[in-house]
Design a protein around this motif. Structure first.
Motif, mmCIF file in Angstrom:
data_model
loop_
_atom_site.group_PDB
_atom_site.id
_atom_site.type_symbol
_atom_site.label_atom_id
_atom_site.label_comp_id
_atom_site.label_asym_id
_atom_site.label_seq_id
_atom_site.Cartn_x
_atom_site.Cartn_y
_atom_site.Cartn_z
ATOM 1 N N GLY A 278 0.802 -1.213 0.000
ATOM 2 C CA GLY A 278 0.000 0.000 0.000
ATOM 3 C C GLY A 278 0.834 1.261 0.000
ATOM 4 N N VAL A 279 1.872 1.290 0.833
ATOM 5 C CA VAL A 279 2.670 2.508 0.877
ATOM 6 C C VAL A 279 3.498 2.664 -0.391
ATOM 7 C CG1 VAL A 279 2.741 2.605 3.389
ATOM 8 C CG2 VAL A 279 4.532 1.384 2.187
ATOM 9 N N MET A 280 3.976 1.553 -0.960
ATOM 10 C CA MET A 280 4.766 1.671 -2.189
ATOM 11 C C MET A 280 3.894 1.996 -3.394
ATOM 12 S SD MET A 280 7.930 -1.057 -1.915
ATOM 13 C CE MET A 280 7.001 -2.491 -1.371
ATOM 14 N N ALA A 281 2.587 1.708 -3.305
ATOM 15 C CA ALA A 281 1.680 2.049 -4.408
ATOM 16 C C ALA A 281 1.641 3.548 -4.650
ATOM 17 C CB ALA A 281 0.274 1.536 -4.108
ATOM 18 N N LEU A 282 1.922 4.326 -3.611
ATOM 19 C CA LEU A 282 1.928 5.779 -3.764
ATOM 20 C C LEU A 282 3.005 6.245 -4.739
ATOM 21 C CD1 LEU A 282 1.350 6.938 -0.083
ATOM 22 C CD2 LEU A 282 -0.208 7.228 -1.994
ATOM 23 N N THR A 283 4.029 5.424 -4.929
ATOM 24 C CA THR A 283 5.096 5.776 -5.865
ATOM 25 C C THR A 283 4.556 5.985 -7.274
ATOM 26 O OG1 THR A 283 6.645 4.449 -4.573
ATOM 27 C CG2 THR A 283 7.320 5.017 -6.810
ATOM 28 N N PHE A 284 3.496 5.249 -7.615
ATOM 29 C CA PHE A 284 2.963 5.292 -8.971
ATOM 30 C C PHE A 284 1.774 6.235 -9.095
ATOM 31 C CE2 PHE A 284 4.636 1.045 -8.047
ATOM 32 C CZ PHE A 284 5.739 1.091 -8.877
ATOM 33 N N ASP A 285 1.553 7.047 -8.069
ATOM 34 C CA ASP A 285 0.416 7.951 -8.079
ATOM 35 C C ASP A 285 0.544 8.987 -9.191
ATOM 36 O OD1 ASP A 285 -2.025 8.950 -6.911
ATOM 37 O OD2 ASP A 285 -0.855 10.693 -6.308
ATOM 38 N N GLY A 286 -0.588 9.291 -9.792
ATOM 39 C CA GLY A 286 -0.619 10.348 -10.797
ATOM 40 C C GLY A 286 -0.060 9.939 -12.147
ATOM 41 N N GLY A 287 0.169 8.613 -12.350
ATOM 42 C CA GLY A 287 0.677 8.162 -13.638
ATOM 43 C C GLY A 287 2.085 8.612 -13.942
ATOM 44 N N LYS A 288 2.906 8.808 -12.886
ATOM 45 C CA LYS A 288 4.227 9.367 -13.099
ATOM 46 C C LYS A 288 5.319 8.306 -13.088
ATOM 47 C CE LYS A 288 3.924 12.318 -9.691
ATOM 48 N NZ LYS A 288 4.275 13.428 -8.776
ATOM 49 N N VAL A 289 4.965 7.035 -13.383
ATOM 50 C CA VAL A 289 5.945 5.964 -13.318
ATOM 51 C C VAL A 289 7.125 6.245 -14.238
ATOM 52 C CG1 VAL A 289 6.325 3.502 -13.652
ATOM 53 C CG2 VAL A 289 4.131 4.314 -12.762
ATOM 54 N N SER A 290 6.848 6.702 -15.463
ATOM 55 C CA SER A 290 7.915 6.935 -16.425
ATOM 56 C C SER A 290 8.825 8.075 -16.006
ATOM 57 C CB SER A 290 7.319 7.240 -17.802
ATOM 58 O OG SER A 290 6.531 8.419 -17.758
ATOM 59 N N LYS A 291 8.391 8.907 -15.093
ATOM 60 C CA LYS A 291 9.171 10.061 -14.676
ATOM 61 C C LYS A 291 10.026 9.777 -13.434
ATOM 62 C CE LYS A 291 5.717 13.328 -16.434
ATOM 63 N NZ LYS A 291 4.824 14.463 -16.098
ATOM 64 N N ILE A 292 9.941 8.552 -12.907
ATOM 65 C CA ILE A 292 10.714 8.230 -11.724
ATOM 66 C C ILE A 292 12.183 8.087 -12.085
ATOM 67 C CG2 ILE A 292 11.084 6.536 -9.896
ATOM 68 C CD1 ILE A 292 8.155 5.839 -10.053
ATOM 69 N N ASN A 293 13.033 8.813 -11.390
ATOM 70 C CA ASN A 293 14.465 8.755 -11.607
ATOM 71 C C ASN A 293 15.009 7.469 -10.976
ATOM 72 O OD1 ASN A 293 17.289 9.104 -11.519
ATOM 73 N ND2 ASN A 293 17.077 11.333 -11.386
ATOM 74 N N PRO A 294 15.707 6.625 -11.744
ATOM 75 C CA PRO A 294 16.249 5.378 -11.165
ATOM 76 C C PRO A 294 17.132 5.632 -9.947
ATOM 77 C CG PRO A 294 16.421 5.336 -13.551
ATOM 78 C CD PRO A 294 15.987 6.718 -13.186
ATOM 79 N N LYS A 295 17.852 6.759 -9.925
ATOM 80 C CA LYS A 295 18.694 7.073 -8.768
ATOM 81 C C LYS A 295 17.851 7.305 -7.524
ATOM 82 C CE LYS A 295 22.622 9.057 -11.266
ATOM 83 N NZ LYS A 295 23.473 10.265 -11.464
ATOM 84 N N ALA A 296 16.665 7.902 -7.709
ATOM 85 C CA ALA A 296 15.778 8.121 -6.571
ATOM 86 C C ALA A 296 15.346 6.788 -5.971
ATOM 87 C CB ALA A 296 14.549 8.929 -7.004
ATOM 88 N N ILE A 297 15.018 5.820 -6.841
ATOM 89 C CA ILE A 297 14.603 4.502 -6.368
ATOM 90 C C ILE A 297 15.762 3.793 -5.681
ATOM 91 C CG2 ILE A 297 13.706 2.258 -7.043
ATOM 92 C CD1 ILE A 297 11.706 4.567 -7.217
ATOM 93 N N LEU A 298 16.954 3.870 -6.265
ATOM 94 C CA LEU A 298 18.124 3.213 -5.682
ATOM 95 C C LEU A 298 18.390 3.727 -4.275
ATOM 96 C CD1 LEU A 298 20.679 1.475 -5.754
ATOM 97 C CD2 LEU A 298 21.841 3.390 -6.905
ATOM 98 N N PHE A 299 18.448 5.038 -4.128
ATOM 99 C CA PHE A 299 18.752 5.599 -2.812
ATOM 100 C C PHE A 299 17.588 5.421 -1.839
ATOM 101 C CE2 PHE A 299 22.085 7.850 -5.201
ATOM 102 C CZ PHE A 299 23.167 7.617 -4.353
ATOM 103 N N ALA A 300 16.358 5.387 -2.365
ATOM 104 C CA ALA A 300 15.216 5.112 -1.499
ATOM 105 C C ALA A 300 15.275 3.684 -0.960
ATOM 106 C CB ALA A 300 13.913 5.334 -2.264
ATOM 107 N N LEU A 301 15.680 2.740 -1.822
ATOM 108 C CA LEU A 301 15.811 1.351 -1.366
ATOM 109 C C LEU A 301 16.949 1.200 -0.364
ATOM 110 C CD1 LEU A 301 15.212 -0.590 -4.719
ATOM 111 C CD2 LEU A 301 13.708 -0.528 -2.709
ATOM 112 N N LEU A 302 18.053 1.888 -0.589
ATOM 113 C CA LEU A 302 19.151 1.866 0.379
ATOM 114 C C LEU A 302 18.695 2.454 1.713
ATOM 115 C CD1 LEU A 302 22.151 2.947 -1.896
ATOM 116 C CD2 LEU A 302 21.763 0.700 -0.875
ATOM 117 N N THR A 303 17.864 3.495 1.627
ATOM 118 C CA THR A 303 17.287 4.073 2.840
ATOM 119 C C THR A 303 16.418 3.047 3.549
ATOM 120 O OG1 THR A 303 17.290 6.276 1.833
ATOM 121 C CG2 THR A 303 15.885 5.955 3.763
ATOM 122 N N GLY A 304 15.609 2.299 2.765
ATOM 123 C CA GLY A 304 14.752 1.268 3.346
ATOM 124 C C GLY A 304 15.552 0.180 4.037
#
Length: 281
Positions: free
Chosen positions: A126-152
């Motif tokens: 549920g909380v990760m579903a917010l990542t795809f809010d607003g149809g912005k999946v294609s606009k997600i920076n891979p570096k943001a995901i990488l560092f977010a996962l390292l944060t997790g």
């Protein structure tokens, strides 16, 4: 988990989302994080006369937790440099409950019921579903995901380490206070070498932000350390991630990062997961 502990964790979740928003919106983010954590350390120093020191048996875990928290303090603002609050925060927080549940099982022998496990999985999805809010999946920076996962990974690691450490400490607040003193000072010293000029700007222009953020950060984590002393780590971690819904509201209405149907999908999953994760049968 008792109702009073549940309410305290929800308060911690709101405080956590609040100080994360401050990191996102004010100046150089590493510098802001350093100023916020330093303010938290200074506030923690005032609590020292009123607490008992943690038992020496817990000191190795306390030191390890300080190191992990410090890594978290740098991965998170770097992730915010590459992505929105509404994208980074859900990935960082949503990946943690499952990792915490596994870590608690392996290192502390904690068992959760099938219903609670389903709830924790729903919370994470549920909380990760917010990542795809607003149809912005294609606009997600891979570096943001990488560092977010390292944060997790850092979040999951320090949650398990803190849960083990506080149960050996004898003094719950003693462990929590020394933790926030240690990680705040270490973060500040590293950032002072890396971001000295930026920190001076933040301290000059956003001193009140730093104090407010430090107070929220310290308050949120003292509550969580207290909860970890008395409740299963996976359940505490899962419930704490309600902070993602608070962050979604801040992202939408204060930071104007967009609003979409995934907010409602996420809210339903998180609500269901919250109910199920508290089931111990």
């Amino acid at each position: 988990m008792t109702y009073d502990v549940t309410l305290l964790i929800l308060l911690a979740a709101a405080l956590h989302a609040g100080w994360n928003a401050l990191i996102k919106v004010n100046g150089d983010r590493v510098a802001v994080m350093a100023v916020v954590t330093l303010a938290g350390s200074i506030l923690s120093l005032f609590a020292l006369p009123f607490i008992d020191s943690p038992d020496p048996a817990s000191w190795p875990l306390l030191a390890l937790s300080i190191l992990i928290h410090t890594g978290y303090h740098f991965f998170l603002p770097v992730a915010y440099d590459h992505g929105d609050l509404g994208q980074v925060y859900p990935v960082a927080r949503g990946s943690a409950p499952i990792l915490v549940t596994l870590g608690a099982l392996i290192f502390a022998g904690e068992q959760v019921s099938q219903m609670a496990l389903i709830g924790i999985l729903c919370l994470a999805v549920g909380v990760m579903a917010l990542t795809f809010d607003g149809g912005k999946v294609s606009k997600i920076n891979p570096k943001a995901i990488l560092f977010a996962l390292l944060t997790g990974v850092c979040i999951a690691s320090y949650t398990v380490v803190d849960g083990l450490g506080v149960r050996q400490a004898g003094s719950v607040l003693g462990f929590a206070v020394w933790l926030t003193i240690g990680n705040g000072l270490l973060t500040f010293l590293i950032a002072l070498i890396w971001k000295r000029n930026e920190m001076l700007v933040v301290a000059k222009n956003n001193a009140l932000t730093g104090i407010a953020g430090g107070a929220m950060q310290v308050g949120a984590y003292w509550i969580i350390v207290y909860a970890l002393a008395f409740a299963p780590m996976g359940m505490v971690s899962g419930l704490r991630e309600i902070s993602v819904l608070f962050a979604a509201l801040i992202s939408t209405f204060l930071l104007k990062e967009g609003f979409g149907v995934w907010r409602f999908v996420s809210a339903c999953l998180v609500t269901f997961g919250l109910i199920m994760s508290q089931n111990r049968n």
